[in-house]
Design a protein around this motif. Structure first.
Motif, PDB file in Angstrom:
ATOM      1  N   PHE A   2       0.809  -1.211   0.000  1.00  0.00           N
ATOM      2  CA  PHE A   2       0.000   0.000   0.000  1.00  0.00           C
ATOM      3  C   PHE A   2       0.844   1.262   0.000  1.00  0.00           C
ATOM      4  O   PHE A   2       0.365   2.319  -0.380  1.00  0.00           O
ATOM      5  N   GLU A   3       2.122   1.165   0.368  1.00  0.00           N
ATOM      6  CA  GLU A   3       3.007   2.317   0.231  1.00  0.00           C
ATOM      7  C   GLU A   3       3.132   2.696  -1.246  1.00  0.00           C
ATOM      8  O   GLU A   3       3.069   3.854  -1.622  1.00  0.00           O
ATOM      9  N   GLN A   4       3.306   1.678  -2.085  1.00  0.00           N
ATOM     10  CA  GLN A   4       3.410   1.910  -3.524  1.00  0.00           C
ATOM     11  C   GLN A   4       2.072   2.395  -4.079  1.00  0.00           C
ATOM     12  O   GLN A   4       2.037   3.303  -4.916  1.00  0.00           O
ATOM     13  N   ALA A   5       0.988   1.802  -3.619  1.00  0.00           N
ATOM     14  CA  ALA A   5      -0.340   2.219  -4.076  1.00  0.00           C
ATOM     15  C   ALA A   5      -0.591   3.677  -3.721  1.00  0.00           C
ATOM     16  O   ALA A   5      -1.121   4.441  -4.539  1.00  0.00           O
ATOM     17  N   TRP A   6      -0.197   4.092  -2.522  1.00  0.00           N
ATOM     18  CA  TRP A   6      -0.386   5.474  -2.099  1.00  0.00           C
ATOM     19  C   TRP A   6       0.401   6.429  -3.001  1.00  0.00           C
ATOM     20  O   TRP A   6      -0.115   7.423  -3.484  1.00  0.00           O
ATOM     21  N   LYS A   7       1.652   6.091  -3.227  1.00  0.00           N
ATOM     22  CA  LYS A   7       2.496   6.956  -4.053  1.00  0.00           C
ATOM     23  C   LYS A   7       1.949   7.050  -5.484  1.00  0.00           C
ATOM     24  O   LYS A   7       1.894   8.134  -6.065  1.00  0.00           O
ATOM     25  N   LEU A   8       1.528   5.932  -6.044  1.00  0.00           N
ATOM     26  CA  LEU A   8       0.963   5.945  -7.392  1.00  0.00           C
ATOM     27  C   LEU A   8      -0.379   6.670  -7.442  1.00  0.00           C
ATOM     28  O   LEU A   8      -0.685   7.370  -8.407  1.00  0.00           O
ATOM     29  N   PHE A   9      -1.178   6.532  -6.394  1.00  0.00           N
ATOM     30  CA  PHE A   9      -2.453   7.245  -6.316  1.00  0.00           C
ATOM     31  C   PHE A   9      -2.209   8.752  -6.318  1.00  0.00           C
ATOM     32  O   PHE A   9      -2.863   9.498  -7.051  1.00  0.00           O
TER      33      PHE A   9
END
Length: 94
Positions: A2-9
């Protein structure tokens, strides 16, 4: 993850989270809504998270729209991790 998902979001690149096996056979708006819903479920404060009834209703298409508000940074990601210049994302990480 979810760290990656947050950054991509935050970078408006949620399509980068989609499995490449789908070969662009997906609805980009639907992906954005699911990522937004998932990030809402990771909020540190329980009062900021959607209820399970709401999550099930969204995923079951009983409700068409996710909440209008944007989720804030998930509570489990330290601010210093997000803003660190040493952190970078590559598609290989998925």
């Amino acid at each position: 993850m979810f760290e990656q998902a947050w950054k991509l979001f935050k970078a408006d690149r949620v399509s980068s989270l989609v499995d490449v096996a789908l070969a662009e056979d997906y609805d980009t708006e639907e992906v954005t809504q699911v990522v937004k819903l998932a990030l809402s479920c990771t909020q540190q404060s329980a009062s900021a998270r959607p209820s399970m009834n709401f999550v099930v209703a969204i995923l079951g298409n009983y409700i068409q729209d996710t909440p209008n508000h944007l989720p804030s940074q998930p509570g489990f990601i330290p601010e210093t991790y997000i803003s660190s210049s040493s952190w970078s994302f590559t598609s290989d990480a998925l």
